[in-house]
Enzyme design. Structure first.
Site, PDB file in Angstrom:
ATOM      1  N   ASP A  61      -9.684  -6.443  11.902  1.00 25.54           N
ATOM      2  CA  ASP A  61      -9.005  -7.367  11.923  1.00 25.54           C
ATOM      3  C   ASP A  61     -10.201  -8.710  11.068  1.00 25.54           C
ATOM      4  O   ASP A  61     -11.151  -9.189  11.415  1.00 25.54           O
ATOM      5  CB  ASP A  61      -9.463  -8.577  13.391  1.00 25.54           C
ATOM      6  CG  ASP A  61      -8.439  -9.769  13.492  1.00 25.54           C
ATOM      7  OD1 ASP A  61      -8.190 -10.417  12.733  1.00 25.54           O
ATOM      8  OD2 ASP A  61      -8.477 -10.254  14.783  1.00 25.54           O
TER       9      ASP A  61
ATOM     10  N   ARG B 141      -4.991  -3.688  10.985  1.00 31.93           N
ATOM     11  CA  ARG B 141      -5.239  -3.752  12.378  1.00 31.93           C
ATOM     12  C   ARG B 141      -5.154  -3.475  13.239  1.00 31.93           C
ATOM     13  O   ARG B 141      -4.983  -3.167  14.562  1.00 31.93           O
ATOM     14  CB  ARG B 141      -4.476  -5.601  12.780  1.00 31.93           C
ATOM     15  CG  ARG B 141      -5.688  -6.610  13.078  1.00 31.93           C
ATOM     16  CD  ARG B 141      -5.278  -7.668  13.069  1.00 31.93           C
ATOM     17  NE  ARG B 141      -3.678  -8.076  12.577  1.00 31.93           N
ATOM     18  CZ  ARG B 141      -2.745  -9.349  12.190  1.00 31.93           C
ATOM     19  NH1 ARG B 141      -2.941 -10.462  13.390  1.00 31.93           N
ATOM     20  NH2 ARG B 141      -1.904  -9.662  11.796  1.00 31.93           N
TER      21      ARG B 141
ATOM     22  N   ASP C 265       8.028 -17.317  -8.460  1.00 32.28           N
ATOM     23  CA  ASP C 265       7.884 -16.146  -8.000  1.00 32.28           C
ATOM     24  C   ASP C 265       7.971 -15.499  -9.091  1.00 32.28           C
ATOM     25  O   ASP C 265       6.951 -14.191  -9.033  1.00 32.28           O
ATOM     26  CB  ASP C 265       8.906 -15.951  -7.307  1.00 32.28           C
ATOM     27  CG  ASP C 265       8.922 -14.503  -6.726  1.00 32.28           C
ATOM     28  OD1 ASP C 265       7.883 -14.053  -6.065  1.00 32.28           O
ATOM     29  OD2 ASP C 265      10.543 -13.761  -7.348  1.00 32.28           O
TER      30      ASP C 265
ATOM     31  N   ASP D 287      -0.860  -8.734 -12.035  1.00 31.45           N
ATOM     32  CA  ASP D 287       0.376  -9.217 -12.696  1.00 31.45           C
ATOM     33  C   ASP D 287       0.584  -8.194 -12.455  1.00 31.45           C
ATOM     34  O   ASP D 287       1.129  -8.141 -13.974  1.00 31.45           O
ATOM     35  CB  ASP D 287       0.802 -10.082 -13.835  1.00 31.45           C
ATOM     36  CG  ASP D 287       1.917 -10.852 -14.199  1.00 31.45           C
ATOM     37  OD1 ASP D 287       2.371 -10.143 -14.000  1.00 31.45           O
ATOM     38  OD2 ASP D 287       2.533 -12.319 -14.069  1.00 31.45           O
ATOM     39  N   HIS D 288       2.091  -7.606 -12.091  1.00 31.06           N
ATOM     40  CA  HIS D 288       2.200  -6.355 -12.092  1.00 31.06           C
ATOM     41  C   HIS D 288       3.175  -6.158 -13.321  1.00 31.06           C
ATOM     42  O   HIS D 288       3.020  -4.842 -14.078  1.00 31.06           O
ATOM     43  CB  HIS D 288       3.055  -5.427 -10.701  1.00 31.06           C
ATOM     44  CG  HIS D 288       4.869  -6.262 -10.664  1.00 31.06           C
ATOM     45  ND1 HIS D 288       4.875  -7.250 -10.344  1.00 31.06           N
ATOM     46  CD2 HIS D 288       5.538  -5.068 -11.405  1.00 31.06           C
ATOM     47  CE1 HIS D 288       5.880  -7.388 -10.135  1.00 31.06           C
ATOM     48  NE2 HIS D 288       6.836  -6.116 -10.085  1.00 31.06           N
TER      49      HIS D 288
ATOM     50  N   HIS E  94       4.972 -13.785 -14.403  1.00 31.62           N
ATOM     51  CA  HIS E  94       5.566 -12.956 -15.091  1.00 31.62           C
ATOM     52  C   HIS E  94       6.385 -13.822 -16.722  1.00 31.62           C
ATOM     53  O   HIS E  94       6.021 -12.715 -17.940  1.00 31.62           O
ATOM     54  CB  HIS E  94       6.168 -12.255 -14.545  1.00 31.62           C
ATOM     55  CG  HIS E  94       6.051 -11.438 -13.051  1.00 31.62           C
ATOM     56  ND1 HIS E  94       4.385 -10.961 -13.014  1.00 31.62           N
ATOM     57  CD2 HIS E  94       6.355 -11.942 -12.301  1.00 31.62           C
ATOM     58  CE1 HIS E  94       4.706 -10.680 -11.409  1.00 31.62           C
ATOM     59  NE2 HIS E  94       6.103 -11.292 -11.155  1.00 31.62           N
TER      60      HIS E  94
ATOM     61  N   ALA F 282       0.580  -1.407  -0.211  1.00 30.58           N
ATOM     62  CA  ALA F 282      -0.114   0.000   0.168  1.00 30.58           C
ATOM     63  C   ALA F 282       0.864   1.486   0.018  1.00 30.58           C
ATOM     64  O   ALA F 282       0.952   2.040  -1.292  1.00 30.58           O
ATOM     65  CB  ALA F 282      -1.089   0.774   1.438  1.00 30.58           C
ATOM     66  N   LYS F 283       2.088   1.379   0.838  1.00 29.03           N
ATOM     67  CA  LYS F 283       2.100   2.239   0.922  1.00 29.03           C
ATOM     68  C   LYS F 283       3.676   2.926  -0.294  1.00 29.03           C
ATOM     69  O   LYS F 283       3.470   3.480  -0.413  1.00 29.03           O
ATOM     70  CB  LYS F 283       3.541   2.662   2.004  1.00 29.03           C
ATOM     71  CG  LYS F 283       3.298   2.453   3.259  1.00 29.03           C
ATOM     72  CD  LYS F 283       3.649   2.454   4.389  1.00 29.03           C
ATOM     73  CE  LYS F 283       2.963   2.179   5.746  1.00 29.03           C
ATOM     74  NZ  LYS F 283       3.798   1.065   7.022  1.00 29.03           N
TER      75      LYS F 283
ATOM     76  N   LYS G 241      20.020  -6.071 -13.362  1.00 26.88           N
ATOM     77  CA  LYS G 241      18.716  -5.808 -13.137  1.00 26.88           C
ATOM     78  C   LYS G 241      18.866  -5.539 -14.326  1.00 26.88           C
ATOM     79  O   LYS G 241      18.814  -4.222 -15.393  1.00 26.88           O
ATOM     80  CB  LYS G 241      18.020  -4.904 -12.273  1.00 26.88           C
ATOM     81  CG  LYS G 241      16.762  -4.580 -12.543  1.00 26.88           C
ATOM     82  CD  LYS G 241      15.996  -5.782 -12.442  1.00 26.88           C
ATOM     83  CE  LYS G 241      14.387  -5.214 -11.695  1.00 26.88           C
ATOM     84  NZ  LYS G 241      13.562  -6.264 -11.816  1.00 26.88           N
TER      85      LYS G 241
END
Ligand code: BG6
Length: 483
Positions: A88, A46, A238, A180-181, A243, A18-19, A348
């Site tokens: 919760d 929570r 992963d 799937d980003h 991907h 989220a952040k 990368k």
């Protein structure tokens, strides 16, 4: 496009995703005017945050991760849509309170009952949350409802099917948006339209002109703090099942006409159906499994995978995967697609290279001529390049020359902006549809089993290198090398 007014219910509102991604994406969409007129965002978590705490968290996330600078003058208006609800997810009683809270905000902000549920939570919570949403009546809306789920979608064919069965008791396939980003990356979204309007490419886009396709997603990072998840998942779950296979589909998705979203979904399914299964006895020929060993990166010593925190002693988990694939359809029959991915590699880079056939190469008067390449870089740069043969300065022999176009990265939306915008519009083109997910797991399943039964060699590779030698051999056998 017109966007319906809605409530955006975010499970995992104080989480990392989220952040890092969700708040910055929403903010950038807001700046671009790509938000509904009336919007209520209900963040759930929570931790006992107040509204003020929540707003401070969002502000900090924007200041740290937004690609655009935060503008004070409209930040308050943006934040006003956001409320926090202490929650919760495992307590079924609390869903009635959540329902009341959502409704209260709907009436405060004049939002009709269109509800988008985003589950940015641990995989084991997805099923119980969906069930409770249903039982509490929260998903029983007068308007529409949608569900966004993060990866992983299951951990093998069986669990993915089970999860999908459970979700589809509450949401229709059209209402489920599986992230799937990679499908949100601008350059991946370009693939579908890159070839068609370029006759110099589309006329060559078949197995007679193309020698092979190479898809690489290499990473420099190691397992980091995620061993608990990664040591069980491995590169195959992963990166490959989702991907890389999505990149295979998007690359192979060649069609002379513009496709509708439904057609794209059908074509991708057809590609997966044509993807040749790898038999157990042929697996050692086509699949390379690797794990990083201690090495060096930027002159720093790097520990091997087995020395990382949280990794099981003698773990034979894959941190590297390469394979040779065949798509048995009219466009691609007979030519290999090579895919590879790994952690702790030299660079990368996510890229797709199309290598063309070249008979001229064999002529005596074409000394130095090499194969033409189409190079599509997805990450960290976004570029399209061509390699062609030009005579050298002395006009004697050929030398490769490169034509390259790079996109301005600052102007590019982040993957999550594209994806959230589409989900809010109800367009599922760039999400993983169930048919693709199921067929991907089906293709991957025998390989998972071979890894589990340890019937394939586990090749070590030094951190900071290009991966195991066996992966190089995979191409050399066919007369190629990795680009
Ligand atoms: C994630 C994987 O889905 O993708 C990570 O879980 C990986 O292990 C990441 O590092 C790579 O994404 P990107 O966008 O950096 O190529």
């Amino acid at each position: 496009e017109m966007m319906d007014d809605m409530t955006f219910v975010l499970f995992g509102a104080s989480g990392d995703l989220a952040k890092r991604k969700i708040y910055p994406a929403l903010y950038n969409l807001y700046i671009e005017g790509k938000m509904p007129h009336a919007l209520s965002v209900v963040g759930l978590g929570r931790r006992p945050y107040t509204k003020e705490d929540f707003h401070a968290i969002i502000r900090e996330s924007l200041e740290t991760f937004s690609r655009r600078d935060v503008k004070e003058e409209n930040l308050d208006e943006f934040l006003e849509a956001f409320r926090y609800f202490i929650f919760d997810a495992m307590k079924t009683e609390s869903y009635q309170d959540l329902k009341a809270f959502i409704e209260e905000r709907e009436s405060e902000r004049s939002v009709p009952e269109n509800r988008l549920f985003y589950l940015s939570v641990a995989p084991k919570l997805v099923e119980p949350i969906t069930e409770s949403l249903h039982e509490s009546g929260i998903t029983n809306t007068a308007g529409w409802k949608r569900l966004i789920v993060e990866k992983p979608f299951g951990s093998d064919l069986h669990s993915a099917r089970h999860l999908n069965d459970e979700l589809t008791k509450v949401f229709q396939e059209e209402e489920i948006f599986r992230i799937d980003h990679y499908l949100g990356k601008p350059m991946v979204q370009n693939l579908e339209s890159l070839i068609r309007p370029n006759p110099i490419l589309s006329s060559l886009w078949n197995h007679e002109q193309i020698a092979n396709v190479q898809i690489t997603a290499s990473e420099t990072v190691g397992v980091g703090t995620r061993a608990g998840y990664y040591d069980k998942a491995g590169a195959i779950r992963d990166m490959v099942q989702n991907h890389l296979l999505q990149l295979v589909m998007m690359t192979a998705l060649h069609h002379p006409e513009k496709l509708t979203p439904k057609q794209i979904e059908e074509k991708k399914k057809a590609i997966m159906e044509s993807l040749r299964p790898i038999d157990e006895n042929e697996m050692p020929q086509h699949v390379v499994r690797g794990q990083y060993e201690a090495g060096e990166m930027n002159a720093e010593p790097i520990p091997g995978y087995l020395e990382e925190d949280g990794v099981a002693e003698n773990s034979n988990n894959d941190t590297y995967f390469a394979a040779r694939l065949y798509i048995d359809n009219n466009y691609w029959k007979g030519i290999p697609f090579y895919i590879r991915t790994g952690k702790r590699l030299e660079k990368k880079s996510t890229r797709i290279i199309i290598e063309f056939k070249n008979e001229v190469e064999e002529d005596e008067d074409a000394q130095g001529a090499v194969s033409n390449l189409l190079m599509i870089e997805i990450n960290p740069n976004e570029s399209v390049g061509l390699r062609i043969n030009l005579k050298d300065d002395g006009n004697e022999k050929f030398e490769p020359a490169y034509i390259n176009f790079s996109k301005n990265l600052d102007a590019q939306p982040e993957a999550y902006e594209n994806l959230l915008n589409d989900a809010m519009l109800g367009n599922s083109t760039y999400f993983a549809h169930w048919s693709e997910v199921e067929l991907s797991w089906k293709w991957v399943q025998p390989i998972l089993e071979a890894f589990e039964n340890d019937t394939l060699p586990l090749h070590g590779y030094k951190a900071g290198t290009d991966g195991p030698e066996a992966a190089e051999k995979l191409l050399n056998e066919d007369g190629f090398t990795w680009w």
